[in-house]
Design a protein around this motif. Structure first.
Motif, mmCIF file in Angstrom:
data_model
loop_
_atom_site.group_PDB
_atom_site.id
_atom_site.type_symbol
_atom_site.label_atom_id
_atom_site.label_comp_id
_atom_site.label_asym_id
_atom_site.label_seq_id
_atom_site.Cartn_x
_atom_site.Cartn_y
_atom_site.Cartn_z
ATOM 1 N N THR A 20 -3.244 -5.317 11.504
ATOM 2 C CA THR A 20 -3.187 -6.763 11.262
ATOM 3 C C THR A 20 -3.601 -7.114 9.840
ATOM 4 O O THR A 20 -3.191 -8.151 9.314
ATOM 5 C CB THR A 20 -4.099 -7.531 12.245
ATOM 6 N N TYR A 25 2.066 -6.969 7.115
ATOM 7 C CA TYR A 25 2.051 -8.239 7.841
ATOM 8 C C TYR A 25 1.402 -9.342 7.007
ATOM 9 O O TYR A 25 0.787 -10.269 7.545
ATOM 10 C CB TYR A 25 1.299 -8.080 9.167
ATOM 11 N N TYR A 28 1.885 -13.111 7.729
ATOM 12 C CA TYR A 28 1.423 -13.627 9.021
ATOM 13 C C TYR A 28 -0.096 -13.804 9.022
ATOM 14 O O TYR A 28 -0.814 -13.164 8.260
ATOM 15 C CB TYR A 28 1.795 -12.677 10.161
ATOM 16 N N GLU A 29 -0.558 -14.670 9.917
ATOM 17 C CA GLU A 29 -1.990 -14.747 10.179
ATOM 18 C C GLU A 29 -2.217 -14.461 11.664
ATOM 19 O O GLU A 29 -1.401 -14.823 12.520
ATOM 20 C CB GLU A 29 -2.576 -16.103 9.790
ATOM 21 N N PHE A 30 -3.324 -13.792 11.968
ATOM 22 C CA PHE A 30 -3.589 -13.330 13.325
ATOM 23 C C PHE A 30 -4.840 -13.998 13.887
ATOM 24 O O PHE A 30 -5.818 -14.238 13.173
ATOM 25 C CB PHE A 30 -3.785 -11.813 13.347
ATOM 26 N N SER A 31 -4.788 -14.277 15.181
ATOM 27 C CA SER A 31 -5.948 -14.760 15.925
ATOM 28 C C SER A 31 -6.234 -13.744 17.020
ATOM 29 O O SER A 31 -5.335 -13.377 17.784
ATOM 30 C CB SER A 31 -5.643 -16.128 16.540
ATOM 31 N N VAL A 32 -7.482 -13.238 17.063
ATOM 32 C CA VAL A 32 -7.845 -12.209 18.035
ATOM 33 C C VAL A 32 -9.056 -12.672 18.837
ATOM 34 O O VAL A 32 -10.070 -13.090 18.275
ATOM 35 C CB VAL A 32 -8.163 -10.861 17.340
ATOM 36 N N ILE A 114 -4.063 -11.574 21.413
ATOM 37 C CA ILE A 114 -3.630 -11.607 20.010
ATOM 38 C C ILE A 114 -2.501 -12.616 19.845
ATOM 39 O O ILE A 114 -1.551 -12.635 20.628
ATOM 40 C CB ILE A 114 -3.130 -10.223 19.543
ATOM 41 N N GLU A 115 -2.622 -13.471 18.830
ATOM 42 C CA GLU A 115 -1.541 -14.400 18.467
ATOM 43 C C GLU A 115 -1.168 -14.170 17.011
ATOM 44 O O GLU A 115 -2.049 -14.055 16.154
ATOM 45 C CB GLU A 115 -1.959 -15.858 18.674
ATOM 46 N N ARG A 116 0.126 -14.098 16.743
ATOM 47 C CA ARG A 116 0.612 -13.916 15.373
ATOM 48 C C ARG A 116 1.535 -15.069 15.015
ATOM 49 O O ARG A 116 2.460 -15.387 15.760
ATOM 50 C CB ARG A 116 1.378 -12.601 15.259
ATOM 51 N N LYS A 117 1.258 -15.724 13.883
ATOM 52 C CA LYS A 117 2.138 -16.796 13.435
ATOM 53 C C LYS A 117 2.335 -16.718 11.931
ATOM 54 O O LYS A 117 1.517 -16.137 11.208
ATOM 55 C CB LYS A 117 1.582 -18.166 13.832
ATOM 56 N N GLN A 129 2.751 -13.818 21.115
ATOM 57 C CA GLN A 129 1.523 -13.639 21.888
ATOM 58 C C GLN A 129 1.518 -12.270 22.550
ATOM 59 O O GLN A 129 2.531 -11.839 23.110
ATOM 60 C CB GLN A 129 1.402 -14.725 22.958
#
Length: 279
Positions: A20, A25, A28-32, A114-117, A129
């Protein structure tokens, strides 16, 4: 943490964060987020919260199977997630039996959401997701081998009951002649929680742990049969992607990012023009 951790869970999460944060990547920004629970004597306990409350398992058309009131903690690096897992491990129920000095008396599940946007999305953004579940199943037990009595025997009975229920679900899902047949997920808390992993839009890997000792021949054969049936489960997978409309504050952030990018490009062009004129 002061030292390098080994083991499947730690190495998997280390690799997850490495990817990540890689330049591949960069757009993109990731939320974990992480949660950690155990199933002990058919009760679901939150290992990150540290109380003995028995949590409910619910099912939602959008979220699928989930545990109500389960702690979900946001993390930004592998050190944070490892500290949480180690804290949860300290709350897991362990005991000594004749077969093992340190025996897990529960099944444990680490869930990583995990969310990637995209960093510079338009009016609508695409969010990918994923949910990674790392599951540590307690081993099946024979009362004669473990010499369990009292509470240890009750624990062993519940472990075997949930593993039998899991085996029954695997038998139905792995048999092509039983396609569309009823799958008894509700026979145990474990199979209810693993419904998505077994029969949902999920890629699942089972690792079978066996002993080379001839004394464990029967358990080894049964475990290999168990794993062989699980291997026969086939799934067609699709990516979990959704479209979300952005909030006004997110528009402002996107505009600021674009402005910064424009300024950076202007400076680069100006620098190139200056160098060219000197030549």
């Amino acid at each position: 943490l002061g030292m390098r951790r080994t083991g499947l869970i730690f190495l998997t999460l280390e690799e997850l964060f490495r990817k990540t944060q890689s330049s591949t990547y960069g757009e993109y920004e990731f939320s974990v987020k992480i949660s950690y629970l155990e199933i002990y004597n058919e009760q679901v306990r939150d290992l990150l919260r540290g109380d003995d409350q028995n949590l409910m398992i619910l099912e939602d058309p959008l979220r699928g199977v989930f545990v109500s009131d389960l702690t979900e903690t946001s993390v930004t690096n592998e050190s944070q997630i490892m500290q949480l897992i180690m804290s949860g491990n300290s709350r897991r129920i362990m005991a000594s039996t004749a077969a093992n000095t340190f025996s897990s008396r529960s099944h444990a599940i680490v869930q990583v959401l995990i969310e990637r946007k995209e960093k510079t999305a338009g009016i609508k953004g695409t969010v990918l997701q994923s949910k990674l579940s790392l599951i540590d199943l307690a081993g099946s037990e024979r009362a004669a081998a473990t010499e369990n009595r009292g509470i240890r025997m009750l624990e062993g009975a519940n472990i075997n009951r949930s593993l039998l229920a899991l085996g029954n679900c695997i038998n139905v899902l792995s048999d092509s002649s039983k396609k569309g047949a009823f799958v008894p997920y509700r026979d145990s808390k474990l199979t209810r929680l693993l419904k998505d992993s077994l029969g949902g839009n999920t890629k699942t890997i089972m690792i079978a742990c066996i002993s080379p000792s001839y004394l464990c021949y029967e358990e080894t054969v049964n475990t290999l049969k168990y794993a062989t049936r699980a291997k026969n489960i086939k799934r067609k997978l699709t990516r979990n992607v959704k479209e979300v409309e952005l909030h006004v504050s997110q528009y402002k952030e996107i505009i600021e990012n674009l402005k910064s990018e424009v300024e950076s490009l202007k400076k680069q062009l100006k620098a190139k023009g200056h160098n060219h004129s000197q030549q």
